[in-house]
Design an enzyme around this catalytic site. Structure first.
Site, PDB file in Angstrom:
ATOM      1  N   ASP A   1       0.877  -1.164   0.000  1.00 59.74           N
ATOM      2  CA  ASP A   1       0.000   0.000   0.000  1.00 59.74           C
ATOM      3  C   ASP A   1       0.923   1.224   0.000  1.00 59.74           C
ATOM      4  O   ASP A   1       2.147   1.100   0.134  1.00 59.74           O
ATOM      5  CB  ASP A   1      -0.898  -0.021   1.238  1.00 59.74           C
ATOM      6  CG  ASP A   1      -1.797   1.189   1.334  1.00 59.74           C
ATOM      7  OD1 ASP A   1      -2.434   1.541   0.339  1.00 59.74           O
ATOM      8  OD2 ASP A   1      -1.814   1.809   2.418  1.00 59.74           O
TER       9      ASP A   1
ATOM     10  N   ASP B   1      -0.180   5.177   0.999  1.00 63.48           N
ATOM     11  CA  ASP B   1      -0.446   6.209   2.003  1.00 63.48           C
ATOM     12  C   ASP B   1      -0.642   5.592   3.378  1.00 63.48           C
ATOM     13  O   ASP B   1      -1.465   4.695   3.556  1.00 63.48           O
ATOM     14  CB  ASP B   1      -1.677   7.022   1.599  1.00 63.48           C
ATOM     15  CG  ASP B   1      -1.432   7.798   0.327  1.00 63.48           C
ATOM     16  OD1 ASP B   1      -0.522   8.643   0.321  1.00 63.48           O
ATOM     17  OD2 ASP B   1      -2.128   7.543  -0.679  1.00 63.48           O
TER      18      ASP B   1
END
Length: 218
Positions: free
Chosen positions: A10, A12
């Site tokens: 991922d 953020d």
């Protein structure tokens, strides 16, 4: 258990300490327009793509709230912060990338952020060459917690989902990785995972510094 061949990141809240920046931007933009985004509402948008975020905020703030204009303002402000390199990298990220290279594991990104913004962030910090593929939330039909993003990354890599580990910070991301048949590792950021999400995760880590050991432990 299938051998690990690839690690999907991922972005953020996992690689970038950007969720706090984004939260402050959202709260400020809403406040200046006369709206309040509660903490519970904000936490519910973590890990979702732009259409899902806008839908949640529209429901929370009311049908007359100019959510599209607010989203655009937030996006431009966030891009400006990235270009200024005002969004810190998470501690342990570079060391983790180096460790994965040493282990011969392939690396890709599956993020709810738009593909262009992901490219901007990773490129600004010199990280684009570290990943084979980048899939953004605007490149799939269904946002996390649906598995679409991670399944698309696995298809691009040509690696079976069962041979992929996903590094996430959000509950929606863990649910998406689990639904994809992958092994989720969660490194919590703004919120600690619920007991349900802890049960879905392969590991719950305090920081990225712990990830190399988790990936290689028997």
């Amino acid at each position: 258990m299938h051998p690990i061949r690839a690690v999907i990141f991922d972005m953020d809240g996992l690689m970038f300490d950007s969720e706090r920046v984004a939260r402050d931007l959202w709260l400020d933009i809403a406040r200046r327009r006369g709206y309040t985004i509660s903490n519970d509402v904000y936490l519910s948008i973590l890990g979702t793509n732009i259409p899902a975020t806008m839908s949640i905020l529209q429901h929370a703030l009311g049908k007359d709230a100019p959510v599209a204009a607010m989203q655009q303002e937030k996006q431009l402000a966030l891009e400006h912060a990235v270009r200024l390199r005002a969004v810190p990298l998470k501690s342990g990220l570079i060391e983790l990338l180096d460790a994965l290279d040493a282990l011969g594991l392939r690396k890709a990104v599956g993020t709810s952020s738009p593909h262009a913004l992901a490219q901007l962030k990773l490129g600004t910090y010199g990280l684009l060459p570290r990943f084979e593929h980048i899939v953004g939330g605007d490149q799939v039909s269904h946002a996390k917690p649906a598995p679409d993003i991670f399944l698309k990354v696995a298809a691009k890599l040509g690696v079976a989902p069962a041979q992929c580990v996903v590094l996430e910070d959000s509950e929606n991301g863990v649910r998406a990785a689990h639904a994809a048949g992958m092994r989720p590792i969660i490194v919590p950021d703004l919120v600690q995972p619920s007991s349900e999400v802890r049960a879905l995760a392969w590991h719950v880590l305090d920081s990225l510094h712990d990830a190399p050991h988790a990936l290689t432990a028997p």
